[in-house]
Motif scaffolding. Structure first.
Motif, mmCIF file in Angstrom:
data_model
loop_
_atom_site.group_PDB
_atom_site.id
_atom_site.type_symbol
_atom_site.label_atom_id
_atom_site.label_comp_id
_atom_site.label_asym_id
_atom_site.label_seq_id
_atom_site.Cartn_x
_atom_site.Cartn_y
_atom_site.Cartn_z
ATOM 1 N N SER A 143 0.856 -1.192 0.000
ATOM 2 C CA SER A 143 0.000 0.000 0.000
ATOM 3 C C SER A 143 0.885 1.232 0.000
ATOM 4 C CB SER A 143 -0.934 0.012 1.213
ATOM 5 O OG SER A 143 -0.187 0.144 2.415
ATOM 6 N N SER A 181 0.180 5.524 0.601
ATOM 7 C CA SER A 181 -0.773 6.596 0.859
ATOM 8 C C SER A 181 -0.676 7.692 -0.193
ATOM 9 C CB SER A 181 -0.527 7.197 2.241
ATOM 10 O OG SER A 181 -1.362 8.314 2.460
ATOM 11 N N SER A 236 2.189 12.641 4.443
ATOM 12 C CA SER A 236 2.144 12.671 5.900
ATOM 13 C C SER A 236 2.846 13.894 6.460
ATOM 14 C CB SER A 236 2.809 11.408 6.471
ATOM 15 O OG SER A 236 2.172 10.252 5.989
ATOM 16 N N LYS A 248 3.440 7.673 3.708
ATOM 17 C CA LYS A 248 3.494 6.414 4.443
ATOM 18 C C LYS A 248 3.112 5.276 3.504
ATOM 19 C CE LYS A 248 1.916 4.189 8.714
ATOM 20 N NZ LYS A 248 1.051 4.312 9.920
ATOM 21 N N ALA A 249 3.827 4.150 3.613
ATOM 22 C CA ALA A 249 3.561 2.993 2.761
ATOM 23 C C ALA A 249 3.801 1.720 3.560
ATOM 24 C CB ALA A 249 4.462 3.029 1.526
ATOM 25 N N THR A 250 3.350 0.601 2.997
ATOM 26 C CA THR A 250 3.556 -0.705 3.616
ATOM 27 C C THR A 250 4.205 -1.629 2.600
ATOM 28 O OG1 THR A 250 1.565 -0.401 4.957
ATOM 29 C CG2 THR A 250 2.461 -2.632 4.825
ATOM 30 N N ARG A 257 6.199 -4.546 6.766
ATOM 31 C CA ARG A 257 6.876 -3.394 7.356
ATOM 32 C C ARG A 257 6.254 -2.085 6.889
ATOM 33 N NH1 ARG A 257 12.973 -3.962 5.714
ATOM 34 N NH2 ARG A 257 11.987 -4.993 3.920
ATOM 35 N N GLU A 258 6.033 -1.174 7.817
ATOM 36 C CA GLU A 258 5.566 0.168 7.474
ATOM 37 C C GLU A 258 6.779 1.060 7.231
ATOM 38 O OE1 GLU A 258 3.010 1.245 10.754
ATOM 39 O OE2 GLU A 258 1.248 0.686 9.576
ATOM 40 N N THR A 266 13.594 5.873 1.268
ATOM 41 C CA THR A 266 12.611 5.028 1.930
ATOM 42 C C THR A 266 13.235 4.488 3.212
ATOM 43 O OG1 THR A 266 11.655 4.399 -0.205
ATOM 44 C CG2 THR A 266 11.119 3.012 1.690
ATOM 45 N N SER A 273 12.310 3.029 7.575
ATOM 46 C CA SER A 273 11.315 2.462 8.486
ATOM 47 C C SER A 273 10.449 3.574 9.076
ATOM 48 C CB SER A 273 12.003 1.672 9.598
ATOM 49 O OG SER A 273 12.925 2.491 10.304
ATOM 50 N N TRP A 274 9.185 3.272 9.232
ATOM 51 C CA TRP A 274 8.246 4.227 9.821
ATOM 52 C C TRP A 274 8.353 4.153 11.338
ATOM 53 C CZ3 TRP A 274 4.967 7.877 7.844
ATOM 54 C CH2 TRP A 274 4.022 8.422 8.723
ATOM 55 N N GLU A 282 6.815 5.247 14.984
ATOM 56 C CA GLU A 282 5.594 5.753 15.620
ATOM 57 C C GLU A 282 5.943 6.862 16.607
ATOM 58 O OE1 GLU A 282 2.535 5.220 14.943
ATOM 59 O OE2 GLU A 282 2.892 3.646 13.450
#
Length: 452
Positions: free
Chosen positions: A118, A120, A124, A134-136, A141-142, A232, A234-235, A237
């Motif tokens: 996915s 977005s 963001s 943001k992607a998966t 992994r986000e 790219t 790692s996302w 939080e």
């Protein structure tokens, strides 16, 4: 071939348009300044500064970012300009989805979407050089995809030409600070920020240097999905630090964040001779567990180990009130033509920066009025002007930026810590030779080019 020619023309004319928009602002101010100097016509600097902020704020590009840095360097800009430019926010209007699709295809190929589970469509975050989506990934992994805005190399060069002109104008108005080395440093760092492969390497560098530092997290770059204009990673939080501060968290939580940020900046500097040169609220997040995310690794400065020794020597000179040692320390920083008179003036600024580190007690980073720093800077400016000015070395720019920027964050956090104890911990067992060894090894492992 036609596409390449068209691309070059678009880049060239993009730069021309950019130059035209900024040159009107800078040129108009230049004319008014010339009128003041040559004909004695009094002009309103505050009005000029407001005009300049409006134009730069509309551009939302690298010139705005550089202007923000300049506001933290005493007398690089007139105080009226500094006050206005400090209000700029690093939030650019985002690229629309059709444009993002084309840009992503240019970086990863026409089937780029198949490489993500996915992606977005909405950004963001958006800043001066690019925006984040943001992607998966297919393994779950986000990730965060930072995509550079189009035509940024020509934009940067156009902005740098205007910056050089603006700084030259100010130098003619006031020669207390000879800013040619400041310009060179800003230009080199800004050009480096355009290379996202370099930023990915610098991210790996910080991941290694901060591996043992508690409460600090660094994103991990994804090499197979990173290009010179797409990063790219790692996302992580977490929420913006400013928003977290607005929730009025307890002192214990604020102190924890402040200590993490202190170590995130000064462990790399005092142990590796490397510093993150862009400390502002937008580059920090607070995680749900109260730890900190460190973001944006484009503006990294690698110093000669001798410079780090000079910073420590200046602290000791201020602590011991040893002007002779202070003179040697300024020379170690790269200042030229240091005289006893210049040492006396420069020590005014050094005392202001080092003062929280001198008192072995829990305290706020600044216990005087919020305008005290500006008052100190004005006093230093007057002193420098009276003795013919000073040429700050390139190494001064991001070091001063970091000290002032971090201090501002600590002020907003209203943190109460023993800053002297923290400083002693990160400088314990300092050895210049070990700094050189650690630096060379860390740069090599991370793949960061050694300094020129």
């Amino acid at each position: 071939m036609a596409d390449k020619v068209e691309g070059r023309e678009a880049t060239f004319f993009g730069g021309v348009r950019r130059f035209a928009r900024t040159s009107g602002a800078v040129g108009g101010i230049a004319a008014r300044v010339a009128g003041e100097r040559v004909f004695g016509i009094k002009t309103d600097r505050a009005a000029h500064a407001e005009d300049l902020r409006a134009i730069l704020g509309g551009l939302k590009g690298p010139l705005m970012k550089v202007a923000q840095i300049l506001t933290t360097i005493p007398d690089a800009l007139p105080p009226e300009y500094a006050a206005e430019l400090s209000e700029l926010q690093a939030n650019a209007p985002p690229m629309g989805w059709p444009f993002v699709r084309r840009r992503m295809a240019g970086e990863l190929g026409p089937e780029w979407q198949s490489r993500f589970a996915s992606f977005s469509q909405d950004a963001s975050a958006a800043a001066s050089l690019g925006q984040v989506h943001k992607a998966t990934l297919h393994d779950g992994r986000e990730v965060a995809c930072k995509l550079q805005y189009p035509d940024m190399p020509s934009t940067v060069e156009a902005d740098l030409r205007q910056l050089k002109l603006a700084m030259a104008i100010y130098h003619r108005m006031d020669n207390a600070i000879q800013n040619d080395e400041i310009y060179k440093e800003l230009a080199e760092r800004l050009r480096e920020e355009l290379d996202y492969l370099r930023e990915a390497a610098q991210m790996r560098l910080y991941e290694a240097m901060l591996a043992d530092v508690a409460d600090v997290h660094v994103p991990v770059a994804i090499p197979e999905l990173t290009t010179p204009r797409l990063l790219t990673m790692s996302w992580l939080e977490g929420g913006p630090l400013q928003r977290w501060i607005e929730t009025d968290p307890p002192l214990e939580a604020r102190n924890r964040v402040a200590e993490a940020l202190f170590r995130a900046w000064y462990v790399p500097f005092y142990r590796y001779g490397i510093i993150h040169g862009d400390p502002h609220l937008g580059n920090y997040q607070v995680r749900p567990d109260g730890a900190v995310n460190l973001l944006d690794f484009g503006a990294i400065r690698v110093f000669p180990p001798s410079f780090v020794s000079g910073v420590i020597a200046l602290f000791e000179a201020v602590r011991d009130q040893d002007d002779a040692k202070a003179g040697d320390a300024y020379r170690g920083w790269g200042f030229q033509d240091i005289t006893p008179e210049k040492v006396t003036v420069l020590n005014g600024w050094a005392r202001f920066l080092y003062e929280p580190l001198l008192e072995d007690r829990v305290r706020r980073i600044q216990e005087t009025d919020g305008q005290f720093g500006r008052t100190v800077a004005e006093g230093v400016h007057s002193g420098l002007k009276s003795i013919g000015g000073v040429r700050p070395p390139r190494e001064f720019v991001l070091m001063d930026r970091s000290a002032v920027g971090l201090g501002s964050v600590f002020l907003r956090l209203k943190a109460e810590l023993n800053w002297s104890k923290l400083y002693r911990e990160v400088t314990a067992d300092y050895d210049e030779g070990m700094v050189a060894q650690r630096q060379a090894e860390a740069l090599s492992v991370a793949g960061v080019p050694p300094p020129k």
